[in-house]
Enzyme design. Sequence first.
Site, short mmCIF file in Angstrom:
data_model
loop_
_atom_site.label_atom_id
_atom_site.label_comp_id
_atom_site.label_asym_id
_atom_site.label_seq_id
_atom_site.Cartn_x
_atom_site.Cartn_y
_atom_site.Cartn_z
N HIS A 117 44.99 37.56 41.12
CA HIS A 117 44.65 36.49 42.06
C HIS A 117 43.16 36.23 42.03
O HIS A 117 42.35 37.14 41.89
CB HIS A 117 45.11 36.83 43.48
CG HIS A 117 44.72 38.20 43.94
ND1 HIS A 117 45.37 39.34 43.55
CD2 HIS A 117 43.72 38.61 44.76
CE1 HIS A 117 44.82 40.39 44.10
NE2 HIS A 117 43.80 39.98 44.84
N HIS B 185 40.04 34.74 44.15
CA HIS B 185 39.57 34.38 45.50
C HIS B 185 38.56 33.24 45.37
O HIS B 185 37.65 33.30 44.54
CB HIS B 185 38.81 35.56 46.14
CG HIS B 185 39.62 36.79 46.38
ND1 HIS B 185 40.22 37.06 47.59
CD2 HIS B 185 39.92 37.85 45.58
CE1 HIS B 185 40.84 38.23 47.52
NE2 HIS B 185 40.68 38.73 46.31
#
Length: 138
Positions: free
Chosen positions: A98, A100
């Site tokens: 992921h 950010h």
Amino acid sequence: MSCIFCRIVAGEIPAEIVARDEGAVAFLDIQPLADGHVVIVPRAHAARVEEMSAADAAALFRTVVRLVGPVRRALGADATTIGVNDGEASGQTIPHVHVHIVPRWQGDGAGTVHTIFPRRTKRTVAETAASIRKALGG
Ligand code: AMP
Ligand code: ZN
């Protein structure tokens, strides 16, 4: 399916989704570091960046590029910090890649990517470069 981000991609658990496309899904972080903290995940599960296909990685970063301006403008931010914790020792808590995106404001008091490191290096830059080139087969 036990991966929490795969379950968000599949719509099995709720999330504040802000964008989705063929390669990635973007949603608001449940514990935001700042207003507008977005997490972007590839649809295809990969625990670490090095496990991703080139196509999935390209699709993920395309989504990052598509979102970063709108996120910044929506929050009236001056800049963003874009980061990936890649592997448990780096602080990655969810083993599904992921990215950010955290909005930043002039004088917001947060640090930079540089400030998370104590700069305890043991090798010269030249030695390190040689090791990496060797690992790359060069
Ligand atoms: P990392 O430490 O890089 O693995 O970041 C994982 C991030 O996922 C953290 O910032 C969490 O707040 C966020 N997070 C965990 N569970 C959820 C969830 N169900 N929905 C949205 N964000 C989440
Ligand atoms: Zn997953």
